[in-house]
Design a protein around this motif. Structure first.
Motif, PDB file in Angstrom:
ATOM      1  N   ALA A  65      37.059  60.277  99.000  1.00 55.60           N
ATOM      2  CA  ALA A  65      35.891  59.483  98.724  1.00 55.60           C
ATOM      3  C   ALA A  65      35.782  59.327  97.304  1.00 55.60           C
ATOM      4  N   ALA A  66      36.111  60.822  96.586  1.00 57.69           N
ATOM      5  CA  ALA A  66      35.867  60.673  95.377  1.00 57.69           C
ATOM      6  C   ALA A  66      36.981  60.019  94.519  1.00 57.69           C
ATOM      7  N   LYS A  67      38.392  60.055  94.887  1.00 57.40           N
ATOM      8  CA  LYS A  67      39.488  59.241  94.341  1.00 57.40           C
ATOM      9  C   LYS A  67      39.215  57.741  94.497  1.00 57.40           C
ATOM     10  N   ALA A  68      38.709  57.419  95.622  1.00 57.57           N
ATOM     11  CA  ALA A  68      38.323  55.885  95.867  1.00 57.57           C
ATOM     12  C   ALA A  68      37.221  55.569  94.863  1.00 57.57           C
ATOM     13  N   ALA A  69      36.304  56.215  94.898  1.00 58.67           N
ATOM     14  CA  ALA A  69      35.244  55.891  93.558  1.00 58.67           C
ATOM     15  C   ALA A  69      35.880  55.827  92.183  1.00 58.67           C
ATOM     16  N   LYS A  70      36.775  56.925  92.024  1.00 58.86           N
ATOM     17  CA  LYS A  70      37.197  56.603  90.578  1.00 58.86           C
ATOM     18  C   LYS A  70      38.120  55.629  90.309  1.00 58.86           C
ATOM     19  N   LEU A  71      38.877  55.039  91.329  1.00 54.82           N
ATOM     20  CA  LEU A  71      39.828  53.885  91.316  1.00 54.82           C
ATOM     21  C   LEU A  71      38.902  52.551  91.181  1.00 54.82           C
ATOM     22  N   LYS A  72      37.650  52.680  92.126  1.00 55.03           N
ATOM     23  CA  LYS A  72      37.033  51.575  92.039  1.00 55.03           C
ATOM     24  C   LYS A  72      36.176  51.463  90.546  1.00 55.03           C
ATOM     25  N   ALA A  73      35.952  52.530  89.937  1.00 49.34           N
ATOM     26  CA  ALA A  73      35.326  52.546  88.594  1.00 49.34           C
ATOM     27  C   ALA A  73      36.236  51.846  87.751  1.00 49.34           C
ATOM     28  N   HIS A  88      40.838  45.382  93.183  1.00 43.08           N
ATOM     29  CA  HIS A  88      40.553  46.466  94.370  1.00 43.08           C
ATOM     30  C   HIS A  88      40.308  45.904  95.227  1.00 43.08           C
ATOM     31  N   SER A  89      40.308  46.418  96.310  1.00 38.58           N
ATOM     32  CA  SER A  89      39.695  45.687  97.649  1.00 38.58           C
ATOM     33  C   SER A  89      38.261  45.185  97.464  1.00 38.58           C
ATOM     34  N   GLU A  90      37.462  45.939  96.618  1.00 41.74           N
ATOM     35  CA  GLU A  90      36.007  45.406  96.550  1.00 41.74           C
ATOM     36  C   GLU A  90      35.851  44.992  95.126  1.00 41.74           C
ATOM     37  N   VAL A  91      36.751  45.031  94.287  1.00 36.37           N
ATOM     38  CA  VAL A  91      36.587  44.406  92.808  1.00 36.37           C
ATOM     39  C   VAL A  91      37.429  43.303  92.321  1.00 36.37           C
ATOM     40  N   ALA A  92      36.887  42.201  92.116  1.00 37.88           N
ATOM     41  CA  ALA A  92      37.626  41.173  91.621  1.00 37.88           C
ATOM     42  C   ALA A  92      37.156  40.835  90.223  1.00 37.88           C
ATOM     43  N   GLY A  93      38.116  40.264  89.296  1.00 36.85           N
ATOM     44  CA  GLY A  93      37.630  39.754  88.054  1.00 36.85           C
ATOM     45  C   GLY A  93      38.047  38.500  87.828  1.00 36.85           C
ATOM     46  N   LYS A  94      37.699  37.838  86.586  1.00 39.12           N
ATOM     47  CA  LYS A  94      38.257  36.656  86.097  1.00 39.12           C
ATOM     48  C   LYS A  94      38.795  36.666  84.879  1.00 39.12           C
ATOM     49  N   VAL A  95      39.851  35.941  84.673  1.00 43.67           N
ATOM     50  CA  VAL A  95      40.099  35.795  83.209  1.00 43.67           C
ATOM     51  C   VAL A  95      40.237  34.265  82.656  1.00 43.67           C
ATOM     52  N   LYS A  96      39.804  33.992  81.608  1.00 42.11           N
ATOM     53  CA  LYS A  96      39.584  32.622  80.994  1.00 42.11           C
ATOM     54  C   LYS A  96      40.955  32.270  80.383  1.00 42.11           C
ATOM     55  N   VAL A  97      41.674  31.425  80.907  1.00 41.06           N
ATOM     56  CA  VAL A  97      43.085  30.968  80.445  1.00 41.06           C
ATOM     57  C   VAL A  97      42.803  29.644  79.799  1.00 41.06           C
ATOM     58  N   THR A  98      43.432  29.340  78.641  1.00 45.88           N
ATOM     59  CA  THR A  98      43.219  28.008  77.888  1.00 45.88           C
ATOM     60  C   THR A  98      44.828  27.874  77.713  1.00 45.88           C
ATOM     61  N   VAL A  99      44.984  26.372  78.043  1.00 46.87           N
ATOM     62  CA  VAL A  99      46.470  26.005  78.010  1.00 46.87           C
ATOM     63  C   VAL A  99      46.433  24.727  76.917  1.00 46.87           C
TER      64      VAL A  99
END
Length: 149
Positions: free
Chosen positions: A55-63, A133-144
């Motif tokens: 659980a500690a390892k999973a929390a660290k990965l999520k952070a 991560h299974s619970e974390v998704a991000g977005k990146v702004k790509v300009t072409v």
């Protein structure tokens, strides 16, 4: 008979689960194959410790994934490509291109974590989702942009 599963067992439970099975099934199938261990106090305590460590390892990965997601939102990417008629690209911008551009900006990502349903084939600004991560998704702004000829 109470046992702690070492591995996933179909129709019984996942590895690390504490299960109650009939004595014959435990003695004749699970224990000899190494699929389970007896649930004595020592093994139960060890199981709880392993769960706490996991659980500690999973929390660290999520952070860390959340930190990367924050950096991604602050790191826009600009790619220059040759353009034909009607702002159509010669070729396309793929997840690999985005990953390389991010690496040049100091954000290391695996290209498979960048979720592009299909390659970008036009000029413009795009929000590209990134699965960190299974619970974390991000977005990146790509300009072409069009490359100066």
């Amino acid at each position: 008979m109470k046992l702690i599963l070492r591995e996933d067992v179909e129709n019984l439970g996942k590895g690390g689960d504490l299960v109650d099975v009939k004595p014959g099934y435990g003695r004749n199938f699970l224990l000899p194959r190494g699929l389970a261990v007896t649930a004595n106090p020592k093994n139960v305590k060890e199981l709880e410790h392993q769960k706490a460590v996991a659980a500690a390892k999973a929390a660290k990965l999520k952070a860390s994934a959340q930190a990367v997601a924050k950096r991604l939102s602050e790191t826009p990417v600009t790619l220059k490509r040759k353009v034909g008629e009607q702002d159509k690209l010669y070729g396309s911008v793929t997840a690999l291109d985005v990953a390389e551009a991010l690496a040049a900006r100091g954000v290391q990502l695996d290209r498979r974590s960048i979720v592009l349903d299909e390659p970008i084939k036009t000029v413009g600004e795009f929000e590209v989702p990134v699965k960190l991560h299974s619970e974390v998704a991000g977005k990146v702004k790509v300009t072409v942009e069009a490359e100066a000829e």
